[in-house]
Design a protein around this motif. Sequence first.
Motif, PDB file in Angstrom:
ATOM      1  N   ASN A 137     -12.062  -8.211   0.468  1.00 30.84           N
ATOM      2  CA  ASN A 137     -11.905  -7.524  -0.815  1.00 30.84           C
ATOM      3  C   ASN A 137     -12.065  -6.013  -0.710  1.00 30.84           C
ATOM      4  OD1 ASN A 137     -11.550 -10.010  -1.983  1.00 30.84           O
ATOM      5  ND2 ASN A 137     -13.733 -10.275  -2.432  1.00 30.84           N
ATOM      6  N   ASP A 141       3.072  -0.054  -9.029  1.00 29.05           N
ATOM      7  CA  ASP A 141       1.886  -0.688  -8.438  1.00 29.05           C
ATOM      8  C   ASP A 141       2.112  -2.189  -8.303  1.00 29.05           C
ATOM      9  OD1 ASP A 141      -0.523  -1.535  -7.588  1.00 29.05           O
ATOM     10  OD2 ASP A 141      -1.621  -1.020  -9.424  1.00 29.05           O
ATOM     11  N   TYR A 147       0.837  -1.205   0.000  1.00 29.06           N
ATOM     12  CA  TYR A 147       0.000   0.000   0.000  1.00 29.06           C
ATOM     13  C   TYR A 147       0.868   1.251   0.000  1.00 29.06           C
ATOM     14  CZ  TYR A 147      -4.709  -1.931   0.679  1.00 29.06           C
ATOM     15  OH  TYR A 147      -5.904  -2.548   0.503  1.00 29.06           O
ATOM     16  N   GLU A 151     -10.810  -2.631  -0.226  1.00 25.06           N
ATOM     17  CA  GLU A 151      -9.474  -2.066  -0.299  1.00 25.06           C
ATOM     18  C   GLU A 151      -9.153  -1.083   0.819  1.00 25.06           C
ATOM     19  OE1 GLU A 151      -8.912  -1.304  -4.625  1.00 25.06           O
ATOM     20  OE2 GLU A 151      -6.946  -0.568  -3.976  1.00 25.06           O
ATOM     21  N   TRP A 154      -3.258  -5.355  -7.264  1.00 29.61           N
ATOM     22  CA  TRP A 154      -4.297  -5.700  -6.284  1.00 29.61           C
ATOM     23  C   TRP A 154      -4.445  -7.212  -6.133  1.00 29.61           C
ATOM     24  CZ3 TRP A 154      -6.575  -4.593  -2.142  1.00 29.61           C
ATOM     25  CH2 TRP A 154      -7.809  -5.134  -1.782  1.00 29.61           C
ATOM     26  N   ARG A 158       2.569   1.850  -3.294  1.00 29.80           N
ATOM     27  CA  ARG A 158       1.627   2.344  -4.284  1.00 29.80           C
ATOM     28  C   ARG A 158       1.337   3.826  -4.064  1.00 29.80           C
ATOM     29  NH1 ARG A 158      -3.868  -0.908  -5.183  1.00 29.80           N
ATOM     30  NH2 ARG A 158      -4.328   0.120  -3.229  1.00 29.80           N
ATOM     31  N   GLN A 183      -4.386  -9.490  -2.824  1.00 27.58           N
ATOM     32  CA  GLN A 183      -5.491 -10.400  -2.483  1.00 27.58           C
ATOM     33  C   GLN A 183      -4.976 -11.790  -2.100  1.00 27.58           C
ATOM     34  OE1 GLN A 183      -9.328 -10.475  -2.683  1.00 27.58           O
ATOM     35  NE2 GLN A 183      -8.409  -8.781  -1.580  1.00 27.58           N
TER      36      GLN A 183
END
Lengths: 285, 131, 385
Positions: C308, C227, C218, C310, C230, C221, C234
């Motif tokens: 899920n 990046d 995080y 964020e 995601w 990013r 997960q």
Amino acid sequence: MINKGENFLSKSNRRGFLKAAGISAVAIGAAPAIKAVSAVASGGEATNLPVKTAKIEALTAKRWGMVIDTSKITDEVVESVVAACRNTHNIPDFDHKPDEKKYPNIRPAKKMQEIEWIWEEHYHNAFPEMEDEFLADKFKSLPFLVTCNHCKNAPCVQACPTKATFKREDGIVIMDFHRCIGCRFCMAACPYGSRSFNFRDARPFIEKINPEFPVRSKGVVEKCNLCAERLERGLQPACVEASEGAIVVGDLEDPESEVRAILKENYAIRRKQELGTEPSVYYIM
Amino acid sequence: MSKNVIVAGLTVFVIVALFPFWFNIGNTNAAPEAELSAKAKAAKKCVLDKYDMRANHMSLLDDWRDTVVRDSKRVYKAANGKTFGMSLSTGEDSCMGCHVDKEKFCDKCHNYVSVAPSCWECHTDPKEVTQ
Amino acid sequence: MLEIAIKGSKKYWIWLGTLLTVMAVAFALYIDQFMNGLMITGMSRDVSWGFYIANFTFLVGVAAGGVMVVIPYYLHDYEKFHRITILGEFLAVASLIMCLMFIVADLGQPVRMLNVLLYPTPNSMLFWDMCVLNGYLFLNIVIGWKVLEAERNQVKPPSWTKPLIYLSIPFAIGIHTVTAYLYCGLPGRGFWLTAILAPRFLASAFAAGPSFLILLCYLVRKFTKFDPGWEAIQTLSKIVCYALIANVFFFFCEVFVVFYSKLPGHMSHIKYLFFGLHGHGALVPWMWTSMILMFTGIVLLIVPAFRNNETLLPFTCIMIFIGTWIDKSLGMISGGFVPNPLHHVTEYIPTVQEIVISLGVLATGLLILTVLFKLAATVKEEVRG
């Protein structure tokens, strides 16, 4: 097994090699001295080589052990035994007020960081797994002296990463203060809480230094050494001398020894026998 | 540009590296002689001869301490036939038994060459106790 | 490659400056400890290891946790982890350096440290711990650096890194197993004397390490153009979930064995931690907080809607990280020493000085981590841009 390996590795071969390498790096021209210095335990038949021996008067044993007769332990005996040990081995007393002139601005000592070689406990602390609500009254109030058990299978020896704690051939588990790095793994390993750590410089808290025994530097672990330095001079351990016959020290492997004679006649127990450490300190009940 | 920086950096480095030399210009001192006590003079012979001892006393002591602590041997019969107790400060036949004055015998040279042996953190100078 | 680290934004330099300040203050306090001994700590004759060793134990876990990205990527060709593998390896490097610093901070005679090498003692678990920790550190530095360098030059990493990568997997398991063996082989300490300790250490490591990695993803990013993806995050969160459940399960196995068998020497430690003993209960609120945090963490990771989310996920990870930290550092060390082998209760409370020195070690670790992550993120940006 461990002990044998240690002796095989350290005597002459490795230590001698390291030493010789070290010296020659510093002073290449000192070859005769190197020979003289590193001739460790070579028997010394040749007259021009140094010979190292134990003192003639030294008391020896195959495996040193201790028997404590609980019926002879009174508060007075406890006091004099503990004091004798403290004075002999320069053990600091954190209740002692440091000399302001010699040691100015000393920070106060924490009692929980104190050092003990032999000290008093209650029955249910010395033998916690044998706690009993119907225990005979006399045992409830009886003072018990506890110290290092010089275990046959010592967990502290196994834990030490530098062999600073090791078992001598005569069964005494002893510390090499010069080598200890102060990791305190041995303190975690000891199931009897017999080890202490020098959290600080001990000197300000020693009333009178006994020059016959060193003081310890801060940062090393210490514990009872069964007065190895006195045995080597032919003297009984300090606690034995002060105990008025309550503590006897002798050879557990010698069937003719006094300790064996006492053990033959009396019912004796050892602390936490179920752990398999094989303590060498017996308590006559 | 970067050339100047590099030269300046190197100069600073050389000056710093030579610190012990330029710092001590003008105060060169003669090496001290260890002073022998009357007892040591009378004994004439030590464990090793004088020059061996000067060069190697630290390794001898190191070897002694291992022998005493780990092999529980305390008596040392030297190559010259004399017998000593393998101890720094305990007993008449120890080092300090003969070389009674630590300041004049040990500290003098150690201070001169700026070494601080840790021996005295634990071992007791016999004088310290009597004081 | 290192030149990347000396070019940064104002924020980067302020952050490094802050860390350096903490390090300087801690170093000054460490000098005091070095001169005066460990008396400045809250440790005692009865509790002879404290905050330093506690953090050491926890951080060994964080370091081992890195293997949770290495295994899927290198053994199962899980492409989603391609981007974050390097982050896992660099996290291991920073954690291991902190571990070694904590050990040195804890030594009574740090100048004699090399005695461990001069007199190698294979029967001591500390000797093996030294071997595996340094080995794993070396492997991760070499692998991380070489793989990143190859990526920068857009070539394949040298082929000799492959066997090193495979070797690093057993090493990761090894560091935490051996660290558990430090404790669980000691006959007199009922709390540690259990075969479940090493598996439990690993489980909590695989929860704490990856949850910290998620947080780092995080941050990366937010502060860089790189990046981590995601989907990778997960997958990591699922790993954290399973590992955390295993950790709690192992703990309950221990609780069952101890309280059903009713062995006093084993019960007293858990009683002390969760209910207090003989009127001493400094850790009781901490232990229950840890339990609540870990349980909440499990719920928030099991339910897909929460996992899920964020915005929620980083908070879940923070909870899990703190929960496992209390469980494995504070509880694991004090719990083993209290009550002592003679059933006396001496509690341990770290001193401020001890905590600041520990913060100094953590700041050093974060500094190394920041620099390494900056390298990684910048190289990835370069390659893509």
